[in-house]
Design a protein around this motif. Structure first.
Motif, PDB file in Angstrom:
ATOM      1  N   ILE A   1      25.043  12.123  -5.824  1.00  0.00           N
ATOM      2  CA  ILE A   1      25.497  13.242  -5.267  1.00  0.00           C
ATOM      3  C   ILE A   1      25.122  14.291  -6.227  1.00  0.00           C
ATOM      4  CG2 ILE A   1      27.564  14.620  -4.672  1.00  0.00           C
ATOM      5  CD1 ILE A   1      28.814  11.746  -4.401  1.00  0.00           C
ATOM      6  N   VAL A   2      24.575  15.479  -5.874  1.00  0.00           N
ATOM      7  CA  VAL A   2      24.173  16.501  -6.567  1.00  0.00           C
ATOM      8  C   VAL A   2      25.289  17.538  -6.164  1.00  0.00           C
ATOM      9  CG1 VAL A   2      22.414  18.589  -6.912  1.00  0.00           C
ATOM     10  CG2 VAL A   2      21.743  16.434  -6.144  1.00  0.00           C
ATOM     11  N   ARG A   3      25.926  18.177  -7.515  1.00  0.00           N
ATOM     12  CA  ARG A   3      26.860  18.963  -7.274  1.00  0.00           C
ATOM     13  C   ARG A   3      26.655  20.422  -8.149  1.00  0.00           C
ATOM     14  NH1 ARG A   3      31.758  18.628  -9.555  1.00  0.00           N
ATOM     15  NH2 ARG A   3      30.980  17.516 -11.529  1.00  0.00           N
ATOM     16  N   ASP A   4      27.027  21.561  -7.838  1.00  0.00           N
ATOM     17  CA  ASP A   4      26.797  22.864  -8.363  1.00  0.00           C
ATOM     18  C   ASP A   4      27.916  23.137  -9.380  1.00  0.00           C
ATOM     19  OD1 ASP A   4      24.431  23.590  -7.169  1.00  0.00           O
ATOM     20  OD2 ASP A   4      25.368  23.952  -5.439  1.00  0.00           O
ATOM     21  N   LYS A   5      27.735  23.353 -10.498  1.00  0.00           N
ATOM     22  CA  LYS A   5      28.792  23.719 -11.628  1.00  0.00           C
ATOM     23  C   LYS A   5      28.705  25.032 -11.697  1.00  0.00           C
ATOM     24  CE  LYS A   5      30.162  20.555 -14.471  1.00  0.00           C
ATOM     25  NZ  LYS A   5      30.386  19.746 -15.556  1.00  0.00           N
ATOM     26  N   LYS A   6      29.641  25.826 -11.667  1.00  0.00           N
ATOM     27  CA  LYS A   6      29.760  27.100 -12.116  1.00  0.00           C
ATOM     28  C   LYS A   6      29.641  27.177 -13.637  1.00  0.00           C
ATOM     29  CE  LYS A   6      33.198  27.915  -8.468  1.00  0.00           C
ATOM     30  NZ  LYS A   6      34.420  28.145  -8.025  1.00  0.00           N
ATOM     31  N   SER A   7      29.121  28.765 -14.092  1.00  0.00           N
ATOM     32  CA  SER A   7      29.175  29.011 -15.498  1.00  0.00           C
ATOM     33  C   SER A   7      30.509  29.032 -15.822  1.00  0.00           C
ATOM     34  CB  SER A   7      28.521  30.045 -15.637  1.00  0.00           C
ATOM     35  OG  SER A   7      29.204  31.378 -15.059  1.00  0.00           O
ATOM     36  N   ARG A   8      30.705  28.702 -17.258  1.00  0.00           N
ATOM     37  CA  ARG A   8      31.941  28.794 -17.812  1.00  0.00           C
ATOM     38  C   ARG A   8      31.773  29.006 -19.359  1.00  0.00           C
ATOM     39  NH1 ARG A   8      32.425  23.241 -19.976  1.00  0.00           N
ATOM     40  NH2 ARG A   8      30.612  22.068 -19.222  1.00  0.00           N
ATOM     41  N   VAL A   9      33.076  29.141 -19.898  1.00  0.00           N
ATOM     42  CA  VAL A   9      33.024  29.508 -21.434  1.00  0.00           C
ATOM     43  C   VAL A   9      33.337  28.233 -22.175  1.00  0.00           C
ATOM     44  CG1 VAL A   9      34.122  30.875 -23.109  1.00  0.00           C
ATOM     45  CG2 VAL A   9      33.828  31.996 -20.881  1.00  0.00           C
ATOM     46  N   GLY A  10      32.362  28.105 -23.184  1.00  0.00           N
ATOM     47  CA  GLY A  10      32.679  26.853 -23.884  1.00  0.00           C
ATOM     48  C   GLY A  10      32.741  27.210 -25.609  1.00  0.00           C
TER      49      GLY A  10
END
Length: 113
Positions: free
Chosen positions: A51-60
């Motif tokens: 499964i291909v999933r889109d991850k949102k940008s986030r702060v690390g």
């Protein structure tokens, strides 16, 4: 196991020439890659789902400095093994009486952190 090992196994089990076995394995992998590039799910009965999933940008955070950085949005590939494969790995039943519970399992494709 490498791609060469897979080609060798196809050559030995199916009886095609090594060149034909290599072409078949390459075609299968190319088809899988093209399907995933389009963002489509791949379901292989008795094996599992890709499964291909889109991850949102986030702060690390940089673990050394503690500095906050933005982790860019990206697409990730996940693999969920079927119950048949899980049972084969753990010595459980693997025959036709084992249902592949992941076949219609679309409910938990939500975002994961």
């Amino acid at each position: 196991m490498t791609k060469a090992d897979i080609i060798e196994s196809v050559y030995e089990k199916v009886g095609f020439s090594k060149k034909e076995a290599a072409e078949i394995v390459e075609m299968v992998f190319d088809t899988i890659k093209e399907t995933l590039e389009r963002g489509e799910k791949i379901k292989i009965s008795g094996f599992g789902n890709f499964i291909v999933r889109d991850k949102k940008s986030r702060v690390g955070r940089n673990p050394q400095t503690g500095e906050e950085i933005e982790i860019s949005a990206r697409r990730v590939l996940t693999f969920r093994p079927s119950q048949v494969l899980k049972n084969a790995l753990n010595g459980g039943p693997t025959g036709p009486e084992v249902e592949d519970e992941d076949d219609d399992d679309d409910a938990d494709e939500g975002d994961e952190a």
